[in-house]
Design an enzyme around this catalytic site. Structure first.
Site, PDB file in Angstrom:
ATOM      1  N   LYS A  76     -52.964 -41.140  93.992  1.00  0.00           N
ATOM      2  CA  LYS A  76     -52.163 -41.369  95.202  1.00  0.00           C
ATOM      3  C   LYS A  76     -50.985 -42.303  94.901  1.00  0.00           C
ATOM      4  O   LYS A  76     -51.073 -43.147  94.015  1.00  0.00           O
ATOM      5  CB  LYS A  76     -53.027 -41.914  96.341  1.00  0.00           C
ATOM      6  CG  LYS A  76     -53.168 -43.400  96.374  1.00  0.00           C
ATOM      7  CD  LYS A  76     -53.713 -43.872  97.717  1.00  0.00           C
ATOM      8  CE  LYS A  76     -53.652 -45.376  97.815  1.00  0.00           C
ATOM      9  NZ  LYS A  76     -52.392 -45.945  98.248  1.00  0.00           N
ATOM     10  N   LYS A 122     -48.118 -48.726  96.304  1.00  0.00           N
ATOM     11  CA  LYS A 122     -47.076 -49.755  96.225  1.00  0.00           C
ATOM     12  C   LYS A 122     -47.167 -50.553  94.947  1.00  0.00           C
ATOM     13  O   LYS A 122     -46.162 -50.991  94.402  1.00  0.00           O
ATOM     14  CB  LYS A 122     -47.269 -50.751  97.378  1.00  0.00           C
ATOM     15  CG  LYS A 122     -46.578 -50.389  98.644  1.00  0.00           C
ATOM     16  CD  LYS A 122     -46.750 -51.529  99.627  1.00  0.00           C
ATOM     17  CE  LYS A 122     -47.891 -51.308 100.566  1.00  0.00           C
ATOM     18  NZ  LYS A 122     -48.906 -52.318 100.598  1.00  0.00           N
ATOM     19  N   LYS A 150     -59.883 -50.967  92.021  1.00  0.00           N
ATOM     20  CA  LYS A 150     -59.176 -52.255  91.872  1.00  0.00           C
ATOM     21  C   LYS A 150     -59.918 -53.192  90.917  1.00  0.00           C
ATOM     22  O   LYS A 150     -59.284 -53.945  90.180  1.00  0.00           O
ATOM     23  CB  LYS A 150     -58.916 -52.907  93.228  1.00  0.00           C
ATOM     24  CG  LYS A 150     -57.959 -52.060  94.076  1.00  0.00           C
ATOM     25  CD  LYS A 150     -56.985 -52.842  94.914  1.00  0.00           C
ATOM     26  CE  LYS A 150     -55.861 -51.900  95.365  1.00  0.00           C
ATOM     27  NZ  LYS A 150     -55.036 -52.365  96.455  1.00  0.00           N
TER      28      LYS A 150
HETATM   29  P1  ATP Z   1     -51.397 -51.139  97.342  1.00  0.00           P
HETATM   30  O1  ATP Z   1     -50.990 -50.254  96.209  1.00  0.00           O
HETATM   31  O2  ATP Z   1     -50.699 -52.466  97.350  1.00  0.00           O
HETATM   32  O3  ATP Z   1     -52.891 -51.225  97.516  1.00  0.00           O
HETATM   33  P2  ATP Z   1     -50.863 -49.044  99.265  1.00  0.00           P
HETATM   34  O4  ATP Z   1     -49.646 -48.321  98.830  1.00  0.00           O
HETATM   35  O5  ATP Z   1     -52.179 -48.382  99.047  1.00  0.00           O
HETATM   36  O6  ATP Z   1     -50.831 -50.489  98.653  1.00  0.00           O
HETATM   37  P3  ATP Z   1     -51.551 -50.212 101.870  1.00  0.00           P
HETATM   38  O7  ATP Z   1     -50.818 -51.377 102.415  1.00  0.00           O
HETATM   39  O8  ATP Z   1     -52.868 -50.501 101.255  1.00  0.00           O
HETATM   40  O9  ATP Z   1     -50.658 -49.387 100.804  1.00  0.00           O
HETATM   41  O10 ATP Z   1     -51.713 -49.104 103.004  1.00  0.00           O
HETATM   42  C1  ATP Z   1     -51.010 -49.064 104.217  1.00  0.00           C
HETATM   43  C2  ATP Z   1     -51.262 -47.728 104.888  1.00  0.00           C
HETATM   44  O11 ATP Z   1     -50.638 -46.673 104.150  1.00  0.00           O
HETATM   45  C3  ATP Z   1     -52.750 -47.326 104.975  1.00  0.00           C
HETATM   46  O12 ATP Z   1     -52.993 -46.703 106.224  1.00  0.00           O
HETATM   47  C4  ATP Z   1     -52.923 -46.348 103.861  1.00  0.00           C
HETATM   48  O13 ATP Z   1     -53.977 -45.446 104.102  1.00  0.00           O
HETATM   49  C5  ATP Z   1     -51.580 -45.642 103.870  1.00  0.00           C
HETATM   50  N1  ATP Z   1     -51.259 -45.097 102.534  1.00  0.00           N
HETATM   51  C6  ATP Z   1     -51.207 -45.784 101.387  1.00  0.00           C
HETATM   52  N2  ATP Z   1     -50.859 -44.983 100.365  1.00  0.00           N
HETATM   53  C7  ATP Z   1     -50.705 -43.728 100.892  1.00  0.00           C
HETATM   54  C8  ATP Z   1     -50.362 -42.455 100.346  1.00  0.00           C
HETATM   55  N3  ATP Z   1     -50.108 -42.322  99.057  1.00  0.00           N
HETATM   56  N4  ATP Z   1     -50.289 -41.402 101.181  1.00  0.00           N
HETATM   57  C9  ATP Z   1     -50.534 -41.533 102.516  1.00  0.00           C
HETATM   58  N5  ATP Z   1     -50.868 -42.707 103.085  1.00  0.00           N
HETATM   59  C10 ATP Z   1     -50.958 -43.810 102.301  1.00  0.00           C
END
Ligand code: ATP
Ligand code: LTN
Length: 327
Positions: free
Chosen positions: A193, A196, A111
């Site tokens: 990965k 969002k 980040k």
């Molecule tokens: P951002 O991109 O805004 O950082 P994010 O998609 O990583 O968001 P978070 O809100 O940070 O999502 O994560 C919420 C939950 O979803 C956490 O438990 C995280 O480990 C899980 N998670 C996030 N991305 C993935 C993925 N690609 N596969 C499986 N689990 C995920």
């Protein structure tokens, strides 16, 4: 058994990775365990958010969680910023956490690289606030996706350190990471990965229209060759699609491989889109019925915060006494 987990109110919508990695487990666990789920709006602001839309986004994500099956009568769902003890405990933890350990965190490195001009201190101390979110409630288990494993290890280290300095206070919570589905990859770059905060065509939102789902799956990156075989190293794109198919259709990877044997990538893509559309449709309908109920959604979060606060206050009373702060 007590469960705690958190999710950020960032991005346009929750995606299939968030669901398979975390939310699906939450929905199952609320039936049997004492569950606390926290929408971590204070974590979200480590990346610049528009103040005009952040609160709205928190309510929208609340509607999404309810649509996905989180039931406020069976769990405690709340907004992090409503419970001030999170920031108070975070400060105390920051005085026992070495900066070097924070600098090693992969999420911080990623980040900070993405937003060089705003590599703010909050990005670095992010895992300390997460440790506070967790330890305040003394949970046994924390269900998260694989990307959060390192943060959970740091949380455990902080608990150990606090106990060593001030006397036994916290047990070390275990991370619960699904065996499959803990790391869903980006549709456009299957070595990264799904996130969002990345562009829309890299992710399947849980509330996408059928047309959007078909289009995104159609343009998803695949690999050379035409065999449908699971191999994360040799066929990362196809493996990700096959994994999604298997998890959404309730088959094993090897059953799915047999089923698609001799069929081309286009067949896998079509069938994956079909199963996603069918599974996700009820979520979309439910979200639509909740999204304009601002008063109700806020009330859900306030009610949850009241329950969470009473637990958090007890822990803080104990922590303050142990650290030597005036009572
Ligand atoms: P951002 O991109 O805004 O950082 P994010 O998609 O990583 O968001 P978070 O809100 O940070 O999502 O994560 C919420 C939950 O979803 C956490 O438990 C995280 O480990 C899980 N998670 C996030 N991305 C993935 C993925 N690609 N596969 C499986 N689990 C995920
Ligand atoms: N850091 C997590 C979100 C998060 C969390 C938590 C997860 C904040 N506090 C407590 C579990 C428990 C993320 O970025 N996905």
């Amino acid at each position: 058994m007590r469960i705690l987990s958190g999710i950020q109110p960032t991005g346009p919508s929750y995606h299939v990775g968030n669901y398979l990695g975390a939310i699906k487990q939450w929905v199952e666990m609320q039936e049997t365990a004492d569950c606390l789920f926290c929408i971590v709006d204070l974590h979200a602001i480590t990346v610049p958010q528009d103040p005009k839309t952040l609160a709205k986004s928190t309510l929208e994500k609340t509607a999404e969680l309810l649509a996905l099956g989180i039931d406020p009568d069976r769990c405690t769902l709340f907004a992090q910023s409503y419970v001030k003890e999170h920031t108070e405990l975070s400060w105390i933890f920051s005085t026992i956490t070495p900066v070097g350990e924070l600098e090693r965190m992969t999420q911080y490195k990623d980040k900070a690289k993405k937003q060089r001009e705003n590599a703010n201190a909050g990005l670095l101390t992010y895992p300390i606030l997460m440790a506070a979110d967790i330890l305040l409630y003394k949970p046994d288990v924390v269900p998260v996706g694989e990307d959060q494993k390192q943060h959970l290890e740091l949380t455990r280290a902080i608990a150990r350190k606090f106990n060593a300095r001030f006397g036994k206070t916290f047990a070390e919570p275990a991370a619960l990471i699904p065996k499959t589905g803990g790391r869903i990859m980006s549709l456009q770059d299957p070595k990264k990965k799904m996130s969002k905060s990345d562009p829309a065509d890299t992710q399947i939102s849980l509330f996408d229209s059928p047309e959007a789902i078909r289009k995104k799956i159609k343009i998803a990156v695949t690999d050379t060759g035409k065999d449908i075989k699971y191999s994360q190293t040799k066929k990362p794109g196809i493996s990700n699609l096959l994994l999604l198919y298997s998890l959404f259709s309730g088959t094993t990877i090897s059953e799915a491989e047999t089923y698609f044997k001799g069929k081309g990538y286009a067949v896998l893509k079509k069938e994956l889109a079909d199963v996603l559309i069918e599974t996700l449709e009820p979520f979309r309908v439910k979200k639509h019925s909740l999204i304009s109920r601002d008063v109700y959604l806020r009330e859900v979060l306030l009610r949850g915060a009241k329950k969470a606060r009473s637990l958090a206050e007890q822990t803080m009373e104990e922590v303050r006494a142990k650290v030597g702060l005036l009572s």
